[in-house]
Design a protein around this motif. Sequence first.
Motif, short mmCIF file in Angstrom:
data_model
loop_
_atom_site.label_atom_id
_atom_site.label_comp_id
_atom_site.label_asym_id
_atom_site.label_seq_id
_atom_site.Cartn_x
_atom_site.Cartn_y
_atom_site.Cartn_z
N LYS A 199 -2.76 20.81 41.64
CA LYS A 199 -2.39 22.16 42.01
C LYS A 199 -2.57 22.96 40.34
CE LYS A 199 1.26 23.61 45.29
NZ LYS A 199 2.40 24.25 44.62
N THR A 200 -1.17 23.18 39.91
CA THR A 200 -0.45 23.67 38.99
C THR A 200 -2.07 24.39 38.15
OG1 THR A 200 1.44 22.77 38.74
CG2 THR A 200 0.74 24.04 36.69
N CYS A 201 -2.79 23.75 38.25
CA CYS A 201 -4.16 24.03 36.94
C CYS A 201 -4.73 25.03 38.14
CB CYS A 201 -4.95 22.57 36.68
SG CYS A 201 -3.93 22.57 35.27
N ARG A 202 -5.25 23.88 39.17
CA ARG A 202 -5.79 25.53 40.59
C ARG A 202 -5.53 26.74 40.61
NH1 ARG A 202 -5.62 20.53 43.42
NH2 ARG A 202 -3.95 21.26 44.48
N GLU A 203 -4.17 26.65 40.61
CA GLU A 203 -3.73 27.57 40.42
C GLU A 203 -3.40 28.96 39.17
OE1 GLU A 203 0.33 26.78 43.41
OE2 GLU A 203 0.14 27.60 41.69
N ALA A 204 -4.52 28.46 38.72
CA ALA A 204 -4.54 29.05 36.88
C ALA A 204 -5.68 30.24 37.49
CB ALA A 204 -4.21 28.61 36.08
N GLU A 205 -6.09 31.43 37.42
CA GLU A 205 -7.38 32.44 36.92
C GLU A 205 -7.91 31.77 36.11
OE1 GLU A 205 -6.72 36.42 37.96
OE2 GLU A 205 -4.47 35.47 37.17
N ILE A 206 -6.82 31.12 34.61
CA ILE A 206 -7.78 30.85 33.33
C ILE A 206 -6.72 29.12 33.09
CG2 ILE A 206 -7.62 31.16 30.80
CD1 ILE A 206 -7.78 34.96 32.07
N LEU A 207 -8.00 28.57 32.38
CA LEU A 207 -7.11 27.27 32.51
C LEU A 207 -7.62 26.58 30.93
CD1 LEU A 207 -6.13 24.16 33.37
CD2 LEU A 207 -8.13 23.83 34.56
N ILE A 208 -6.20 26.26 30.31
CA ILE A 208 -7.17 25.90 28.82
C ILE A 208 -6.89 24.44 29.10
CG2 ILE A 208 -6.73 26.85 26.85
CD1 ILE A 208 -6.25 29.67 27.50
N ALA A 209 -6.82 23.90 28.62
CA ALA A 209 -6.99 22.25 28.51
C ALA A 209 -6.19 21.59 27.16
CB ALA A 209 -8.15 21.09 29.20
N ALA A 210 -5.44 21.35 26.19
CA ALA A 210 -5.33 20.55 25.15
C ALA A 210 -4.69 20.05 25.30
CB ALA A 210 -4.64 22.12 23.86
N ALA A 211 -4.88 18.60 26.12
CA ALA A 211 -3.93 16.83 26.38
C ALA A 211 -4.89 16.61 25.26
CB ALA A 211 -3.49 17.38 27.43
N GLY A 212 -5.99 16.35 25.03
CA GLY A 212 -6.43 15.03 24.01
C GLY A 212 -6.48 13.81 24.88
N LYS A 213 -6.79 14.29 26.34
CA LYS A 213 -7.38 12.72 27.10
C LYS A 213 -8.81 13.11 27.93
CE LYS A 213 -3.61 10.95 27.37
NZ LYS A 213 -2.72 11.34 26.06
N ALA A 214 -9.66 12.17 27.29
CA ALA A 214 -11.01 12.47 27.98
C ALA A 214 -10.83 12.61 29.55
CB ALA A 214 -11.74 11.42 27.67
N LYS A 215 -11.89 13.78 29.82
CA LYS A 215 -12.10 13.82 31.49
C LYS A 215 -11.12 14.61 31.78
CE LYS A 215 -16.92 12.58 29.83
NZ LYS A 215 -18.22 11.69 30.14
N MET A 216 -9.44 14.41 31.52
CA MET A 216 -8.64 14.03 32.68
C MET A 216 -8.29 15.31 33.57
SD MET A 216 -5.39 15.76 30.64
CE MET A 216 -4.51 15.66 32.61
N ILE A 217 -9.63 16.91 33.09
CA ILE A 217 -9.21 17.98 34.42
C ILE A 217 -10.43 18.17 35.06
CG2 ILE A 217 -9.63 20.31 34.36
CD1 ILE A 217 -7.39 19.43 33.10
N LYS A 218 -10.54 17.07 36.41
CA LYS A 218 -11.38 17.20 37.42
C LYS A 218 -11.76 17.97 38.22
CE LYS A 218 -11.27 11.99 36.68
NZ LYS A 218 -12.49 11.96 35.26
#
Length: 285
Positions: A199-218
């Motif tokens: 939900k927190t990711c969906r609410e962003a206008e710009i989303l930046i992923a730097a977690a080191g988890k393969a394909k976690m942002i679905k």
Amino acid sequence: MGMAELLKGAPVAAALNGKLAARVAGLAALGIKAGMCIVRVGARQDDLAYERGVIKRFGTIGIGCKIVELPIDIAQQSLIDEIKKINADDSIHGVMIFRPLPPQLDESVVKHVLDPKKDMDCLTPVNVAKVFEGDETGYPPCTPQAVMEMLDFYGVDLKGKRVTLVGRSMVVGKPLAMMLLKKHATITICHTRTVDLAKTCREAEILIAAAGKAKMIKADFVFPGQTVIDVGINVDEAGNLCGDVDQAGVENIVAALSPVPSGIGTVTTSILAQNVVQAAELSLK
Ligand code: NDP
């Protein structure tokens, strides 16, 4: 719905390299060759791959790159002595010490030894403090700088925008948050204890992923119109390089997406080169 615009790293790097060539020529006219030193303890595969990338990129720009390879079991004092030698070497303008260091070496001690003026990837507390103060005379870590450069290159306006970052490391998430804040974005920083991450990711206008988890942002982490920057470098179940974003799952939804490979990772060595050229120029003053 159409496909997302792919924010590729190559044009960003090419623009940076073009500007650097002129500065390298300017230094050469003064008899100076910008030079970097990589300090590598042991021989990890990913360090070696990064090192090859740096040597190749620096070669085409005209920056020297010395490799100091140290034994994996090196004593802390020996590493400190090596760093002091490099600090005193006027032909070396920038230094990158590959991390993480092996367990017998205490980064919290080593980080105080390197001359902050030569610290190209924000190891020293002086450069860390400068990032947090918004003081641009220091050197932020290369990866967050690469993200900022990519956003700027593709004309992504940050002022007043809601930006969600996944990851709070000192190498990516935290310094990047400060750099985005300086550009007047409104930042949310997520991590492993974040409740309802999607939900927190969906609410962003710009989303930046730097977690080191393969394909976690679905698909359920994104929203139409979003710009998504993927910093992750991972290996998927088939052994292929992939990011933190499930590209196939989100590219029909978001407006723009930086791919992995060929995204942020392509920009970082040019940022490193830019830092070294700046350090060489400043060494003249
Ligand atoms: P770290 O492992 O140091 O940090 C990862 C961060 O992501 C942590 O803050 C962690 O939270 C958070 N995190 C991990 N899993 C989840 C999850 N499931 N949900 C929410 N948050 C999560 O990694 P780095 O910051 O060093 O690197 C991040 C990624 O970027 C890696 O894939 C790395 O390979 C890549 N990278 C890419 C570079 C490039 O040039 N493109 C350069 C450097 C790194 P917590 O703090 O709670 O543990």
